[in-house]
Design an enzyme around this catalytic site. Structure first.
Site, PDB file in Angstrom:
ATOM      1  N   LYS A  79       0.906  -1.462   0.096  1.00 16.17           N
ATOM      2  CA  LYS A  79       0.016   0.341  -0.403  1.00 16.17           C
ATOM      3  C   LYS A  79       0.713   1.272   0.337  1.00 16.17           C
ATOM      4  O   LYS A  79       2.039   0.826   0.931  1.00 16.17           O
ATOM      5  CB  LYS A  79      -0.990  -0.100   1.303  1.00 16.17           C
ATOM      6  CG  LYS A  79      -2.667   1.042   1.211  1.00 16.17           C
ATOM      7  CD  LYS A  79      -3.215   1.020   2.615  1.00 16.17           C
ATOM      8  CE  LYS A  79      -3.700   2.100   2.432  1.00 16.17           C
ATOM      9  NZ  LYS A  79      -5.026   1.911   3.738  1.00 16.17           N
ATOM     10  N   SER A 154     -10.080   1.725   2.428  1.00 15.78           N
ATOM     11  CA  SER A 154      -8.780   2.326   1.748  1.00 15.78           C
ATOM     12  C   SER A 154      -7.927   1.231   0.991  1.00 15.78           C
ATOM     13  O   SER A 154      -7.033   2.302   0.167  1.00 15.78           O
ATOM     14  CB  SER A 154      -8.217   3.344   2.945  1.00 15.78           C
ATOM     15  OG  SER A 154      -7.483   2.492   3.418  1.00 15.78           O
ATOM     16  N   SER A 178      -9.813  -1.280   7.069  1.00 14.02           N
ATOM     17  CA  SER A 178      -9.624  -0.097   5.119  1.00 14.02           C
ATOM     18  C   SER A 178      -8.644  -1.532   4.940  1.00 14.02           C
ATOM     19  O   SER A 178      -7.949  -1.529   3.804  1.00 14.02           O
ATOM     20  CB  SER A 178      -8.351   0.541   5.235  1.00 14.02           C
ATOM     21  OG  SER A 178      -8.885   1.649   5.004  1.00 14.02           O
TER      22      SER A 178
HETATM   23  N1  GLN Z   1     -13.299   3.512   6.137  1.00 15.13           N
HETATM   24  C1  GLN Z   1     -12.856   4.179   7.279  1.00 15.13           C
HETATM   25  C2  GLN Z   1     -12.184   5.724   7.216  1.00 15.13           C
HETATM   26  O1  GLN Z   1     -12.208   6.886   6.809  1.00 15.13           O
HETATM   27  C3  GLN Z   1     -11.220   3.863   7.963  1.00 15.13           C
HETATM   28  C4  GLN Z   1     -10.337   4.586   6.538  1.00 15.13           C
HETATM   29  C5  GLN Z   1      -9.217   2.656   7.937  1.00 15.13           C
HETATM   30  O2  GLN Z   1      -9.149   2.026   8.095  1.00 15.13           O
HETATM   31  N2  GLN Z   1      -8.142   3.488   7.249  1.00 15.13           N
HETATM   32  O3  GLN Z   1     -12.106   5.974   8.562  1.00 15.13           O
END
Ligand code: GLN
Length: 488
Positions: A79, A154, A178
């Site tokens: 990532k 994400s 994410s």
């Molecule tokens: N969807 C969650 C957010 O937008 C989780 C994002 C993540 O785990 N990086 O914060």
């Protein structure tokens, strides 16, 4: 079968028996990316030359008997918020679109040392803020099962790449879901480890008390192999645990007899799509048929988890992102009038809409007039949520439920309704709030033939019970073998 369809454990055995060479495997994977990625958009950067050089070097070391890890020669993607020396680490943002780190993240060092070959850096929501990978500055990643749909986020690039065979495994990061949510939308295994098990050194911070790096793989066995390689103490991360971690492959046991599996009432209510509820109840049946006991439990704080998460995460984000002022690194605005104009324009031009929204909200909840009403209260709620989960674990060995109330949705469908997007995180964020480990594994397809994820939540540092339970499910079902047809 083609090479990209194999698992880490299968490839590792082919490599050590010299039935395939690491160069041949790496070349195949790069070819696969070349064929597919213009459509799927999993990668932000592809490092072809470095990958081939690394493959040649690793093959030599293997031949000399210097490298013996099961990850030796295995091509991976990482990532783009995890630092890689000499390779762009953009975090999906214009702000870091020119940032080439001078060092490797702890996990990257560990994977290089085990001989894994880096193919490139994977697409993500800007600064890991999002659930659909639509907020990346660079491109949208498409779901390999239906390219009109999002891959989740994400870590959308990380999940889509594994499922499409553009990487044998990948790393993602999970602040509020994410890793698990894209794993569930794309149909692979994704683990968010216990807070403190994996070093965050070199992970670009979003919300430091919630962030954790973890693997995305085709199978639970592969997950255990990658976890073995990246877990462990790191003096460079003050929140890194000092406990000696076990060999996670020892937990690959096909047996759930006598285990108590908790199913919270709140996890299968009407807010969850029927297809998903049915798949979860089917998973319960698989476990009880194998001799486990299912206990109905209740987590009576679920209505508070999303607000608590979004106050704490955004407060920490506003503080973490204060460093992007154009001075030290990253994007800088051109021809500034003065220092204030420089800083203002750098941040206005460098950050996207969602990141700005979150910085504003985070700054608001930390400001002197609102600190007690929001931030301090959220910290208290965090303690209560953590306590409720610990209490629930007195009644069972593991908790199961859905990962998300829906399966993958259409690109563009939810991007203009942030509250609706935030609400979808309800089943993933409590795990980060309480610092627990949790895994997503494939457990079915919905009416549109889209993958459904089963979430397994464990006690702190009890990744083994999750691995054992997930492995048993895998050994007794076929869902992990389902793949999208990509016509290549
Ligand atoms: N969807 C969650 C957010 O937008 C989780 C994002 C993540 O785990 N990086 O914060």
């Amino acid at each position: 079968m083609q090479l990209h369809e194999y698992t880490i454990s299968e490839l590792s055995s082919l490599i050590s028996k010299k039935e395939i060479s690491i160069l041949e495997l790496t070349q195949h994977m790069l070819g696969r990316i070349e064929k597919l990625d213009s459509e799927l958009g999993c990668y932000i950067s592809i490092v072809e030359d470095q990958a081939m050089e690394q493959a040649a070097k690793v093959q030599k070391m293997l031949d000399k008997g210097i490298l013996t890890s099961p990850l030796t020669g295995i091509p991976m993607g990482i990532k783009d918020n995890i630092c890689t020396e000499g390779i762009l680490t953009s975090c999906g943002s214009k702000m870091l679109s020119n940032f080439v780190p001078p060092y490797n993240a702890h996990v990257v060092k560990k994977l290089y040392n085990s001989g894994s070959v880096l193919l490139g850096k994977l697409n993500m929501d800007e600064y890991a803020m999002g659930s659909s990978t639509e907020s990346s500055y660079f491109k949208k990643t498409r779901n390999p099962w239906d390219t009109e749909r999002v891959p989740g986020g994400s870590s959308g690039g990380s999940a889509a790449a594994v499922v499409a065979g553009e990487a044998i495994y990948s790393l993602g990061s999970d602040t509020g879901g994410s890793i698990r949510q894209p794993a569930s939308f794309c149909g692979c295994v994704g683990l968010k480890p216990t807070y403190g098990l994996i070093s965050r050194f070199g992970l670009v911070s979003y919300a430091s008390s919630l962030d954790q790096i973890g693997p995305l793989t085709k199978t639970v066995t592969d997950c255990a192999l990658v976890l073995n390689a990246i877990a462990g103490h790191d003096p460079m991360d003050l929140t890194s645990s000092r406990r000696i971690h076990p060999d996670y492959t020892k937990a690959l046991i096909n047996d759930v007899k006598g285990m108590k599996i908790g199913l919270p009432r709140e996890f299968i209510d009407d807010s969850v799509e029927k297809n998903i509820r049915d798949a979860i109840l089917n998973a319960v049946k698989v476990f009880t048929d194998l001799g486990a006991e299912c206990v109905e439990i209740s987590i009576p704080v679920m209505e508070y988890v999303v607000p608590t998460y979004y106050i704490i995460a955004l407060a920490e984000a506003s503080s973490n992102l204060a460093r992007y002022d154009g001075v030290k690194f990253g994007y800088r605005a051109s021809n500034p009038k003065d220092i204030l104009d420089f800083c203002k324009r750098t941040r206005s031009e460098g950050f996207g809409t969602e990141v700005k929204r979150r910085i504003l909200l985070g700054t608001y909840v930390l400001s002197s007039g609102y600190y007690d009403a929001y931030y301090k209260k959220a910290l208290k709620a965090r303690a209560i949520i953590t306590r409720e989960f610990n209490k629930a674990f007195e009644q069972c060995d593991i908790i199961i439920g859905p990962v998300s109330p829906t399966t993958a949705y259409k690109i563009g469908e939810k991007i203009n309704d942030p509250i609706q997007m935030y609400m979808e995180d309800i089943f993933t964020v409590p795990v980060n709030i309480a610092g627990l480990p949790a895994m997503s594994i494939p457990c079915g397809l919905d009416n549109n033939s889209l993958p459904i994820g089963l979430q397994l939540l464990g006690k702190r540092f009890d990744e083994q019970t999750i691995i054992k339970t997930a492995y048993t499910f895998e050994q007794n079902t076929e869902f992990h073998n389902l793949r999208p047809s990509l016509n290549v």
